[in-house]
Design a protein around this motif. Structure first.
Motif, PDB file in Angstrom:
ATOM      1  N   GLU A 224      13.693  26.355 -17.541  1.00 46.20           N
ATOM      2  CA  GLU A 224      13.514  27.152 -18.757  1.00 46.20           C
ATOM      3  C   GLU A 224      12.195  26.801 -19.447  1.00 46.20           C
ATOM      4  O   GLU A 224      11.465  27.691 -19.893  1.00 46.20           O
ATOM      5  CB  GLU A 224      14.691  26.898 -19.703  1.00 46.20           C
TER       6      GLU A 224
ATOM      7  N   LEU B 222       9.273  28.175 -17.350  1.00 47.74           N
ATOM      8  CA  LEU B 222       9.124  29.627 -17.479  1.00 47.74           C
ATOM      9  C   LEU B 222       8.639  30.042 -18.865  1.00 47.74           C
ATOM     10  O   LEU B 222       8.064  31.116 -19.025  1.00 47.74           O
ATOM     11  CB  LEU B 222      10.442  30.320 -17.139  1.00 47.74           C
ATOM     12  N   SER B 223       8.856  29.196 -19.867  1.00 42.33           N
ATOM     13  CA  SER B 223       8.475  29.559 -21.230  1.00 42.33           C
ATOM     14  C   SER B 223       7.046  29.149 -21.595  1.00 42.33           C
ATOM     15  O   SER B 223       6.602  29.399 -22.710  1.00 42.33           O
ATOM     16  CB  SER B 223       9.454  28.937 -22.231  1.00 42.33           C
TER      17      SER B 223
ATOM     18  N   TRP C 129       1.410  30.928 -19.976  1.00 44.64           N
ATOM     19  CA  TRP C 129       0.697  30.816 -18.716  1.00 44.64           C
ATOM     20  C   TRP C 129      -0.756  31.267 -18.796  1.00 44.64           C
ATOM     21  O   TRP C 129      -1.589  30.775 -18.031  1.00 44.64           O
ATOM     22  CB  TRP C 129       1.459  31.545 -17.604  1.00 44.64           C
TER      23      TRP C 129
END
Length: 138
Positions: free
Chosen positions: A3, A6-7, A10
């Protein structure tokens, strides 16, 4: 953990990686090329074509350092510029510079203090640039 991964922001991570990696190119091939060669005992050696491991290896390492820093900043909720610089300096001195100097103290590196200084300062500057970029709202 997934998590958090992915958070991450980027775009910031990728931009920070590019800046850190490009700084390495500037640092070792333009700004401090001669001193770096002296530190390695290769100041009189004929220039060799650059093997791809010397491009891709540092790129992978720089990417791992950048992603790790982004995850750490996420977990510590580092969002302010001053906090980013404090933590960037802490990481730069406590991990990157200390480890670089430790690697330099090696019988295969003729001038370990010079090598350690050149490389350590690069990582200190690089990780602080990474830190600054990671806390921006891009």
């Amino acid at each position: 953990m997934l998590e958090i991964f992915l958070s991450l922001h980027w775009i910031n991570v990728f931009l920070a990686f590019l800046v850190y990696f490009f700084l390495g190119y500037l640092w070792f091939t333009i700004l401090f090329k001669k001193l770096y060669l002296v530190s390695l005992g290769k100041e009189n050696a004929a220039e060799q074509p650059l093997a791809m491991i010397f491009v891709f290896g540092p790129a992978v390492c720089t990417l791992v350092i950048t992603i790790t820093t982004a995850i750490l900043f996420s977990r510590l909720e580092i969002q302010q510029t001053m906090d980013a610089l404090v933590w960037g300096s802490f990481l730069g001195i406590g991990y990157l510079s200390a480890n670089t100097l430790n690697i330099a103290i090696n019988p295969n590196i003729p001038k370990p203090i010079l090598y350690g200084a050149i490389s350590s300062v690069y990582h200190f500057v690089g990780i602080n640039l990474v830190a600054l970029i990671l806390v921006q709202n891009i």
